[in-house]
Structures are given as structure tokens and as C-alpha cells.
Design an enzyme around this catalytic site. Structure first.
Site, PDB file in Angstrom:
ATOM      1  N   LYS A 173      36.482  44.804  -6.969  1.00  0.00           N
ATOM      2  CA  LYS A 173      35.238  44.124  -6.576  1.00  0.00           C
ATOM      3  C   LYS A 173      34.053  44.957  -7.057  1.00  0.00           C
ATOM      4  O   LYS A 173      33.786  46.037  -6.548  1.00  0.00           O
ATOM      5  CB  LYS A 173      35.130  43.979  -5.052  1.00  0.00           C
ATOM      6  CG  LYS A 173      33.904  43.142  -4.665  1.00  0.00           C
ATOM      7  CD  LYS A 173      33.470  43.332  -3.224  1.00  0.00           C
ATOM      8  CE  LYS A 173      32.191  44.108  -3.035  1.00  0.00           C
ATOM      9  NZ  LYS A 173      31.025  43.704  -3.809  1.00  0.00           N
ATOM     10  N   GLY A 226      30.146  54.313  -2.580  1.00  0.00           N
ATOM     11  CA  GLY A 226      28.985  53.575  -2.065  1.00  0.00           C
ATOM     12  C   GLY A 226      28.400  54.291  -0.866  1.00  0.00           C
ATOM     13  O   GLY A 226      28.515  55.517  -0.745  1.00  0.00           O
ATOM     14  N   SER A 227      27.801  53.511   0.030  1.00  0.00           N
ATOM     15  CA  SER A 227      27.066  54.129   1.136  1.00  0.00           C
ATOM     16  C   SER A 227      28.002  54.686   2.209  1.00  0.00           C
ATOM     17  O   SER A 227      29.154  54.258   2.342  1.00  0.00           O
ATOM     18  CB  SER A 227      26.147  53.096   1.780  1.00  0.00           C
ATOM     19  OG  SER A 227      26.916  52.173   2.520  1.00  0.00           O
ATOM     20  N   ASN A 228      27.482  55.622   2.995  1.00  0.00           N
ATOM     21  CA  ASN A 228      28.261  56.214   4.082  1.00  0.00           C
ATOM     22  C   ASN A 228      28.596  55.193   5.149  1.00  0.00           C
ATOM     23  O   ASN A 228      29.691  55.210   5.709  1.00  0.00           O
ATOM     24  CB  ASN A 228      27.463  57.347   4.729  1.00  0.00           C
ATOM     25  CG  ASN A 228      27.709  58.623   4.016  1.00  0.00           C
ATOM     26  OD1 ASN A 228      27.431  58.704   2.825  1.00  0.00           O
ATOM     27  ND2 ASN A 228      28.260  59.601   4.695  1.00  0.00           N
ATOM     28  N   VAL A 230      29.104  51.942   4.858  1.00  0.00           N
ATOM     29  CA  VAL A 230      30.223  51.085   4.459  1.00  0.00           C
ATOM     30  C   VAL A 230      31.516  51.908   4.379  1.00  0.00           C
ATOM     31  O   VAL A 230      32.574  51.466   4.836  1.00  0.00           O
ATOM     32  CB  VAL A 230      29.927  50.374   3.115  1.00  0.00           C
ATOM     33  CG1 VAL A 230      31.131  49.571   2.646  1.00  0.00           C
ATOM     34  CG2 VAL A 230      28.708  49.466   3.250  1.00  0.00           C
ATOM     35  N   GLY A 231      31.409  53.119   3.840  1.00  0.00           N
ATOM     36  CA  GLY A 231      32.588  53.984   3.721  1.00  0.00           C
ATOM     37  C   GLY A 231      33.232  54.252   5.078  1.00  0.00           C
ATOM     38  O   GLY A 231      34.458  54.203   5.227  1.00  0.00           O
ATOM     39  N   GLU A 248      33.960  58.032  -1.849  1.00  0.00           N
ATOM     40  CA  GLU A 248      32.914  58.898  -2.404  1.00  0.00           C
ATOM     41  C   GLU A 248      31.590  58.291  -1.987  1.00  0.00           C
ATOM     42  O   GLU A 248      31.294  57.158  -2.345  1.00  0.00           O
ATOM     43  CB  GLU A 248      33.062  58.990  -3.930  1.00  0.00           C
ATOM     44  CG  GLU A 248      32.421  60.235  -4.490  1.00  0.00           C
ATOM     45  CD  GLU A 248      30.976  60.019  -4.871  1.00  0.00           C
ATOM     46  OE1 GLU A 248      30.102  60.615  -4.209  1.00  0.00           O
ATOM     47  OE2 GLU A 248      30.715  59.251  -5.795  1.00  0.00           O
ATOM     48  N   CYS A 282      24.284  59.479  -6.994  1.00  0.00           N
ATOM     49  CA  CYS A 282      24.790  60.232  -5.836  1.00  0.00           C
ATOM     50  C   CYS A 282      24.483  61.701  -6.037  1.00  0.00           C
ATOM     51  O   CYS A 282      24.375  62.454  -5.091  1.00  0.00           O
ATOM     52  CB  CYS A 282      26.297  60.100  -5.709  1.00  0.00           C
ATOM     53  SG  CYS A 282      26.849  58.431  -5.706  1.00  0.00           S
ATOM     54  N   GLU A 383      19.653  60.597   2.680  1.00  0.00           N
ATOM     55  CA  GLU A 383      19.695  60.202   1.270  1.00  0.00           C
ATOM     56  C   GLU A 383      18.666  59.087   1.037  1.00  0.00           C
ATOM     57  O   GLU A 383      18.697  58.055   1.701  1.00  0.00           O
ATOM     58  CB  GLU A 383      21.098  59.705   0.910  1.00  0.00           C
ATOM     59  CG  GLU A 383      21.233  59.393  -0.580  1.00  0.00           C
ATOM     60  CD  GLU A 383      22.659  59.026  -0.981  1.00  0.00           C
ATOM     61  OE1 GLU A 383      23.284  58.231  -0.260  1.00  0.00           O
ATOM     62  OE2 GLU A 383      23.123  59.519  -2.027  1.00  0.00           O
TER      63      GLU A 383
HETATM   64  C1  UN1 Z   1      27.132  58.882  -9.238  1.00  0.00           C
HETATM   65  O1  UN1 Z   1      25.942  59.025  -9.091  1.00  0.00           O
HETATM   66  O2  UN1 Z   1      27.804  58.310  -8.345  1.00  0.00           O
HETATM   67  O3  UN1 Z   1      27.131  63.670 -12.743  1.00  0.00           O
HETATM   68  C2  UN1 Z   1      27.881  59.289 -10.442  1.00  0.00           C
HETATM   69  C3  UN1 Z   1      26.521  62.615 -12.890  1.00  0.00           C
HETATM   70  C4  UN1 Z   1      27.204  61.434 -13.539  1.00  0.00           C
HETATM   71  C5  UN1 Z   1      27.946  60.631 -12.526  1.00  0.00           C
HETATM   72  C6  UN1 Z   1      27.163  60.264 -11.308  1.00  0.00           C
HETATM   73  N1  UN1 Z   1      28.091  61.928 -14.562  1.00  0.00           N
HETATM   74  O4  UN1 Z   1      25.368  62.484 -12.497  1.00  0.00           O
END
Ligand code: UN1
Length: 493
Positions: A173, A226-228, A230-231, A248, A282, A383
Site C-alpha cells: 500500500k 511513517g508516523s509514530n 500510526v506505527g 521505522e 525522517c 518532529e
Molecule cells: C527517510 O527520510 O525516511 O538518508 C529516508 C537519507 C535518505 C533516506 C531518507 N537516503 O536521508
């Protein structure tokens, strides 16, 4: 105008709601395409197809599975520019970053194709005579992957490629905001000759499609980025169902700048880390922890650097900062800026939604720097996922490490210093899954594990060889060729 469909059991199909939602270009608010919306029914079909296909796929020798991954790599390479253009149009990141992201998927495809001739297990001496022991990796079965809009192909590649090379089938998805890139990726799998049923694309909302994936008894693992919020929900429900998860989630990454650092280098790293992808990584730099002696000098350099960042449509090669994903993101970022001001932080640059220069039809937020931020302020803890960075001043390395580690996340951290002793102390003490020395917080390479400590994840890693631990189970095998009963722990003692 194009429509984006599901891909189930090797066929492009409309989702069972019969409804389509628009895919928007965040740079100008124009509609790019319409994407089909699915329900539990479509998930059912996808899982059924995946389950059937996996029964045969697990018996295909891994080097043969890998041949298809090599083809995926070649095709991605051939179409790199086209996919990058599509990715930038629907996601907004500047075209150079779009190309970089497709490259990340190419690298991952080659790397995981190589795994087809490794997938190492161990041979281990048995404690008994005439007995052989080994451990092998076996696929988990059907893998459900749920991916975000900020890296629509790279993250999907981190998850689907290791899953497939290890002998699993995938139900995917993608984020509702970036289905066009997802479609391109699936088309490549199709063209590379991946047997039907092994990759299934189901477009739709998290509440319908995502939930149905978590609930489905034949999905053996959910891999989510995705977001904490939802995770946590996924993990809670999956826990009850005893379903595996690999999560993650957020980051609140910091660059530490010590008094002996090369300030110009640090400034480049901060501007790239904080404002690249408009801060929507992230791994984005959202805090700068600076030694008090160089705070003023660093701020002056950052202010002059920030004015050189041209904003606009990411397809324009001269643009350095693109839009954020949608109006809600724009408002959320603006709300955080208000929260920062109210808490007493000083705004050095930015702090506003752009409403001029022809940018008003897109979702543009001015690159923003706060200073005199303290670790207890919300802007230093939560965040923001936008182009906002907070400067916090400290007295020494110990305090910098303490501040770095004080947040609930643990994805990436960086330190600029010329002192090798301090660099090694930082490598040891910074509590994040990724640490950079004299480089910013972004820029992870696919052959190393990607993920974080604390609230960022649940102990698993994407990419690198570590990804195989997510998509395989260990099977321990003992072969007794003595022709008699040998009781372990008893007959040899
Ligand atoms: C992400 O933001 O979830 O190191 C991935 C980085 C990229 C991957 C980021 N290679 O910023």
C-alpha cells in the site's frame, strides 16, 4: 488525464469502492492524475494471489530470483530520468533529489540481486560425532508493506527487494499522495518478468487498506515507515494478532557543532540537512546543538546561506527548496512556528507561508531558523517534518550528547569537530541508529542498516543485509549420520 489502478495477481484493476481521488502537484496545486480507492475486498484478493504465488516462488533458487532483480535494476536505470520527473511532480522534492532517490532504488536492486548468491546461513560444528548442523534463512511468507510519500520509491525498494529475493510475496500500500511513482515501480517489476501475484499494489487509505492488511491472517509481517502514531497503532494490533512488524518512524535529528569545527562545512551540512526535501525526511536536521563560543559566528553564516536557497517548483533545475506535500502540512508547520515564538525562541529567518512571487498556488514554507531554543521547548522535542531548524547552545561535548539524546527519537545524529578523541566519544555515546562525523544527518547509503533507537523504531532495520533479518526466519537443521540415537547434552557428557 491518467488514472492509477491497483495491480493484483498480474492485472491492473479498479479498486472496489469505484471511487478515485486526485493526485496533486504540491508545486502548483494542479491535478496530475486520479487514483483508485480500495477496500478490504481488494486486500483479500491481493493476499490470496500473494499466498498462491509464494508457494512456487519459495522453491525458485535464489540466484534465479535475483536475475529478475537485476532486470529491475537495469530498467530503473534506463528510466531514471522519467521516474524522477514523475516523483518530483507528485512529491515536490527538487529534481536532483528525485534523481538521487531513484538512484537509491537502483543501488538497492543491484545490492539485493547480489544477495541472491549469498543469503548466508551458518554451518556450525555439532557437539556430537557424525552429526552436521547448519542454519538457513527461509522466507516468512506474505509481506505487507506500507510506505510514505516522502521517499515513494527508495523506501518501497528497501522493503520489496529484500522481501522478494528471500522468497516472499508482497502486498504494497503506497501513500495516497504518491501513487504515480508506485505505479512506475510496479510496471518495472512486471516488465522484468516477476511472476504474477508476487507484487500486488493496493491503493487506498490507511484506515481501509492499511487496517485490512494488519488484520489479514495471511499477511505474516507488516513493514511500515511513517508516523509514530500510526506505527504504534499497527504494533498494538499486530501484537494481539502475533503478527511480526518492522517499524521505522520519526526522527528529531541534531547536528552538533563543536568549537573546533570547520564552520563553513557545518553550515553546508546544516542547510542541506534542514532544508533539503523541504525538511521532509525522517533524517532531516531539525536541531543544531552548538558550542556557545561559535554560536554567533555559525548563526551569521547560516543567515547568509539561507538567503541563497531559491524556492520554487522542483522541476526547475535552479531551485534548491521545493514545496511541502500539502496544505495541512503547511498549516502544521506554521503552527509549530507559532508555538516556538510563544515559547520564547528567536526567529532568525523564515517563519512564514509564502504567498507571493507566483508561489501562492503551491505549498511553500520559507526555510526557517530559530535560535535561543532550549531542550524543553516543543519545537526542540517534536518532529515538525518541514523546513524548520532550532539552534540550542551548549557548553561542551558532554552537554551536547545529553541534549542530542534527550528526545524520544533516535534515528540520526551528526557532529562536526576536528578533534578525533571527541569524534570517537560521540560515535560511542550518541544514541541513534545512524551517526555522521563531519557530515549532516541525511545521506544514508543502502548497503548499511537504516533505522533508529527508542521511539524511531522497534529494533529492526531497513536496507543493508540487516533487512534480510526482517524478511526471513532462521531454520536450524541437524543431520545425524551416525545411524544411532544420539542424545544432545547427555550422550557426550
Ligand atoms: C527517510 O527520510 O525516511 O538518508 C529516508 C537519507 C535518505 C533516506 C531518507 N537516503 O536521508
Amino acid at each position: 488525464m491518467s488514472t492509477i489502478l491497483n495491480y493484483i495477481n498480474g492485472e491492473w484493476l479498479e479498486g472496489s469502492t469505484g471511487k478515485f481521488v486526485p493526485v496533486m502537484n504540491p508545486a502548483n496545486g494542479k491535478v496530475l492524475a486520479h487514483v483508485t480507492q480500495s477496500t478490504e475486498k481488494d486486500v483479500q484478493l491481493a493476499v490470496q494471489a500473494a499466498k498462491e504465488a509464494q508457494k512456487l516462488w519459495r522453491l525458485v533458487p535464489a540466484p534465479e530470483r535475483a536475475d529478475i532483480l537485476y532486470k529491475v535494476a537495469y530498467l530503473l536505470k534506463e528510466r531514471k530520468e522519467d521516474i524522477a520527473q514523475i516523483l518530483t511532480s507528485e512529491m515536490g522534492k527538487v529534481i536532483d533529489e528525485g534523481r538521487g532517490e531513484v538512484q537509491e532504488a537502483i543501488d538497492m536492486a543491484y545490492y539485493m540481486a547480489g544477495e541472491g548468491r549469498r543469503l548466508f546461513g551458518d554451518t556450525i560444528p555439532s557437539e556430537l560425532r557424525n552429526k552436521f548442523a547448519m542454519s538457513v534463512r527461509v522466507p516468512v511468507g506474505v509481506v505487507g508493506i506500507i510506505t510514505p510519500w516522502n521517499f515513494p520509491i527508495a523506501i518501497a525498494s528497501w522493503k520489496s527487494l529484500p522481501a522478494l529475493v528471500a522468497g516472499n510475496a508482497v502486498v504494497w500500500k503506497p501513500a495516497t499522495e504518491t501513487p504515480m511513482t508506485a505505479q512506475e515501480f510496479v510496471k518495472i517489476y512486471e516488465e522484468a518478468g516477476l511472476p504474477k501475484g508476487l507484487i500486488n499494489l493496493v491503493n487506498g487509505s490507511g484506515s481501509k487498506v492499511g487496517n485490512a492488511m494488519v488484520e489479514h491472517p495471511d499477511i505474516d509481517i507488516i513493514s511500515f515507515t511513517g508516523s509514530n502514531e500510526v506505527g504504534k497503532a499497527i504494533n498494538g494490533r499486530a501484537g494481539e494478532l502475533l503478527k511480526r512488524t518492522s517499524l521505522e518512524m520519526g526522527g528529531k535529528n541534531a547536528i552538533t557543532v563543536l568549537e573546533d569545527a570547520d564552520l563553513d562545512l557545518a553550515v553546508e551540512g546544516i542547510l542541506w540537512g534542514a532544508f533539503g526535501t523541504a525538511g521532509q525526511r525522517c533524517t532531516a536536521t531539525s536541531r543544531v546543538i552548538v558550542h556557545q563560543d561559535v554560536k554567533k559566528a555559525l548563526e551569521d553564516k547560516l543567515i547568509s546561506g539561507i538567503h541563497e536557497l531559491k524556492m520554487g517548483d522542483g522541476l526547475d533545475e535552479t531551485v534548491k527548496v521545493g514545496p511541502v506535500i500539502n496544505r495541512e502540512a503547511l498549516e502544521r508547520i506554521d503552527e509549530y512556528v507559532k508555538i516556538g515564538k510563544e515559547a520564547g525562541a528567536i526567529l532568525l529567518a523564515g517563519g512564514k507561508i509564502i504567498t507571493e512571487n507566483g508561489l501562492e498556488s503551491g505549498n511553500y514554507y520559507a526555510p526557517t531558523i530559530f535560535t535561543n531554543v532550549t531542550p524543553d521547548m516543543r519545537i526542540a522535542k517534536e518532529e515538525i517534518f518541514g523546513p524548520v531548524v532550532s539552534i540550542i547552545s551548549v557548553e561542551n561535548l558532554d552537554e551536547a550528547v545529553k541534549v542530542n539524546n534527550s528526545v524520544e527519537f533516535g534515528l540520526s545524529s551528526a557532529i562536526y569537530t576536528a578533534d578525533v578523541n571527541k569524534a570517537f566519544k560521540a560515535m560511542r555515546d550518541l544514541d541513534t541508529g545512524i551517526v555522521y562525523i563531519n557530515a549532516g544527518t541525511t545521506g544514508a547509503e543502502i548497503h548499511l542498516p537504516f533505522g533508529g533507537t527508542k521511539g524511531t523504531g522497534n529494533g529492526h532495520r531497513d536496507s543493508g543485509v540487516a533487512a534480510l533479518d526482517v524478511y526471513t526466519e532462521w531454520k536450524s537443521i541437524y543431520v545425524d549420520y551416525s545411524g544411532k540415537l544420539q542424545r544432545a547434552q547427555i550422550d557426550n557428557n
